[in-house]
Design a protein around this motif. Structure first.
Motif, mmCIF file in Angstrom:
data_model
loop_
_atom_site.group_PDB
_atom_site.id
_atom_site.type_symbol
_atom_site.label_atom_id
_atom_site.label_comp_id
_atom_site.label_asym_id
_atom_site.label_seq_id
_atom_site.Cartn_x
_atom_site.Cartn_y
_atom_site.Cartn_z
ATOM 1 N N ALA A 71 -51.201 -19.764 59.830
ATOM 2 C CA ALA A 71 -51.080 -18.411 59.289
ATOM 3 C C ALA A 71 -49.870 -17.674 59.831
ATOM 4 O O ALA A 71 -49.388 -17.949 60.934
ATOM 5 C CB ALA A 71 -52.341 -17.611 59.604
ATOM 6 N N GLU A 72 -49.400 -16.719 59.064
ATOM 7 C CA GLU A 72 -48.313 -15.846 59.530
ATOM 8 C C GLU A 72 -48.793 -14.971 60.684
ATOM 9 O O GLU A 72 -48.054 -14.710 61.633
ATOM 10 C CB GLU A 72 -47.830 -14.979 58.366
ATOM 11 N N HIS A 73 -50.047 -14.525 60.579
ATOM 12 C CA HIS A 73 -50.653 -13.708 61.630
ATOM 13 C C HIS A 73 -51.869 -14.440 62.173
ATOM 14 O O HIS A 73 -52.912 -14.510 61.508
ATOM 15 C CB HIS A 73 -51.071 -12.339 61.091
ATOM 16 N N SER A 124 -56.895 -9.137 71.663
ATOM 17 C CA SER A 124 -56.160 -9.505 70.446
ATOM 18 C C SER A 124 -55.734 -8.293 69.623
ATOM 19 O O SER A 124 -55.276 -8.448 68.486
ATOM 20 C CB SER A 124 -57.017 -10.422 69.572
ATOM 21 N N LEU A 125 -55.865 -7.091 70.167
ATOM 22 C CA LEU A 125 -55.563 -5.889 69.385
ATOM 23 C C LEU A 125 -54.133 -5.837 68.840
ATOM 24 O O LEU A 125 -53.935 -5.412 67.690
ATOM 25 C CB LEU A 125 -55.869 -4.630 70.198
ATOM 26 N N PRO A 126 -53.106 -6.251 69.591
ATOM 27 C CA PRO A 126 -51.760 -6.222 69.007
ATOM 28 C C PRO A 126 -51.641 -7.104 67.760
ATOM 29 O O PRO A 126 -51.024 -6.710 66.769
ATOM 30 C CB PRO A 126 -50.876 -6.742 70.150
ATOM 31 N N GLU A 127 -52.247 -8.290 67.809
ATOM 32 C CA GLU A 127 -52.198 -9.192 66.652
ATOM 33 C C GLU A 127 -53.006 -8.629 65.490
ATOM 34 O O GLU A 127 -52.608 -8.732 64.325
ATOM 35 C CB GLU A 127 -52.743 -10.575 67.036
ATOM 36 N N ILE A 128 -54.139 -8.009 65.803
ATOM 37 C CA ILE A 128 -54.967 -7.419 64.764
ATOM 38 C C ILE A 128 -54.227 -6.272 64.086
ATOM 39 O O ILE A 128 -54.197 -6.161 62.853
ATOM 40 C CB ILE A 128 -56.305 -6.929 65.359
ATOM 41 N N ALA A 129 -53.594 -5.414 64.881
ATOM 42 C CA ALA A 129 -52.863 -4.267 64.331
ATOM 43 C C ALA A 129 -51.710 -4.716 63.443
ATOM 44 O O ALA A 129 -51.468 -4.129 62.371
ATOM 45 C CB ALA A 129 -52.351 -3.383 65.465
ATOM 46 N N ALA A 130 -50.981 -5.742 63.868
ATOM 47 C CA ALA A 130 -49.869 -6.241 63.061
ATOM 48 C C ALA A 130 -50.370 -6.776 61.722
ATOM 49 O O ALA A 130 -49.750 -6.550 60.669
ATOM 50 C CB ALA A 130 -49.122 -7.330 63.822
ATOM 51 N N ALA A 131 -51.504 -7.474 61.740
ATOM 52 C CA ALA A 131 -52.074 -7.999 60.504
ATOM 53 C C ALA A 131 -52.519 -6.863 59.585
ATOM 54 O O ALA A 131 -52.342 -6.927 58.360
ATOM 55 C CB ALA A 131 -53.252 -8.918 60.819
ATOM 56 N N ILE A 132 -53.083 -5.812 60.157
ATOM 57 C CA ILE A 132 -53.532 -4.670 59.362
ATOM 58 C C ILE A 132 -52.355 -3.978 58.692
ATOM 59 O O ILE A 132 -52.389 -3.679 57.488
ATOM 60 C CB ILE A 132 -54.304 -3.679 60.244
ATOM 61 N N ASP A 133 -51.295 -3.708 59.436
ATOM 62 C CA ASP A 133 -50.129 -3.031 58.856
ATOM 63 C C ASP A 133 -49.523 -3.851 57.719
ATOM 64 O O ASP A 133 -49.148 -3.293 56.675
ATOM 65 C CB ASP A 133 -49.081 -2.769 59.933
ATOM 66 N N ALA A 134 -49.443 -5.156 57.921
ATOM 67 C CA ALA A 134 -48.887 -6.010 56.872
ATOM 68 C C ALA A 134 -49.803 -6.049 55.652
ATOM 69 O O ALA A 134 -49.336 -6.033 54.499
ATOM 70 C CB ALA A 134 -48.674 -7.424 57.419
#
Length: 332
Positions: free
Chosen positions: A208-210, A76-86
């Motif tokens: 959720a959005e993410h 799930s790292l891509p989804e986690i990273a996107a949530a962090i940046d946002a």
């Protein structure tokens, strides 16, 4: 009964179901059918005799189960990273990070939020943990609290939720009304929303959005989602808060330069961080920290550039707290 998230009202696990006692109709049957669709609730027949095994064998089995969690998080790292940046983008504009969950999931959020002030020198209002049922639910179950979407909305409204905030709903099952309700309400307000669950195709991720779904599989003890699911939630929340703080300039390399020296151990850590960042000797470190009023970032800037305390404060303010940017500004 799951040892983390209390079952929903009418769940057969708590003996409060309505309808047919056979589970074939009514609320009892419907909720049992829902539970049977969840990976986190699946029964593992190969472990049915685990209570008869030697303690070391049970421990070895449990350790092996725990070892599978990082791989599930990795997927799930891509989804986690996107949530962090946002999240970091919202917080850079003054928004807050708010966790919302019930049972173990809620406790994980409260724990992560409570660690941010001493680690990153955040104000307690910047990262907030909401648990269904309030502070009492940290140490004992508050029956029915997780079943209320209205309670989630009220808790968020009590914080004065805004569109700049980020709300992370946390639920192993991905169906807990409190977590789903929090995310739905936050999204309606315009806040950034993240749904963290441990089942695929969850209502929470959909709301959720993410959506982050870390599928850890069935637990050692059927439905005890404080185990692998709880470990997965802890790992993901570590990433959400820590990497967000890195993006906000709360670190310098891998040093916690915004650490709040609130006790002797942390004061010693502050001195060590300044020394590691600058290579200065003890007397220079002590002098810089005194000039900086104990602020680690400021002391590092003082040692590395020779500016005084007031100038260091100004440079860091202009750099929005990012030490690397302040160092560049001081030397150009």
């Amino acid at each position: 009964m799951t040892t983390s998230e209390a079952p929903a009202s009418g769940d057969p696990a708590n003996g409060t179901g309505t309808g047919s006692s056979s589970g074939g109709s009514g609320t009892y049957g419907e909720l049992r059918a829902q539970l049977e669709t969840l990976t986190t609730e699946a029964f593992r027949s190969e472990l049915a005799e685990i209570d008869r095994q030697p303690t070391v064998e049970i421990a070895r089995t449990m350790n092996g189960e725990d070892a599978t969690v990082p791989a599930a998080v990795s997927a799930s790292l891509p989804e986690i990273a996107a949530a962090i940046d946002a999240t970091a983008a919202r917080m850079a504009r003054g928004g807050r990070l708010i966790y919302a969950g019930a049972g173990t999931a809620g406790r994980m959020g409260v724990l992560d939020a409570s660690e941010c002030p001493p680690t990153f020198n955040t104000d307690p209002s910047e990262v907030v943990g909401l648990i269904a049922g309030g502070p009492e639910a940290m140490v004992r179950s508050v029956e029915g609290a997780e079943d209320s979407e209205d309670l989630a909305r009220a808790d968020l409204d009590g914080l004065g939720l805004t569109a700049e905030d980020t709300v992370v709903g946390i639920s192993a099952s991905g169906r807990t009304p409190y977590a789903v309700g929090a995310v739905e309400h936050a999204r309606a307000v315009g806040a950034l929303t993240v749904g963290l669950s441990c089942n695929a195709g969850s209502a929470l991720a959909a709301a959720a959005e993410h959506g982050i779904e870390v599928v850890v599989g069935p637990e050692l003890l059927t439905g005890s989602t404080r185990l692998k699911a709880g470990t997965a939630q802890k790992l993901v929340l570590n990433m959400l808060s820590t990497i967000t703080m890195i993006r906000l300039g709360k670190t310098y390399g891998n040093l916690m330069v915004d650490v709040r020296a609130s006790n002797e151990k942390l004061r010693a850590r502050s001195r060590r961080i300044v020394a590691l960042a600058t290579g200065a000797d003890d007397s220079a470190v002590e002098a810089a920290l005194a000039e900086a009023g104990g602020e680690v970032k400021n002391a590092i800037l003082i040692v590395l550039t020779g500016v005084d305390g007031a100038t260091a404060e100004t440079l860091l303010g202009e750099a929005h707290g990012h030490l690397r940017a302040a160092l560049t500004a001081a030397t150009t």
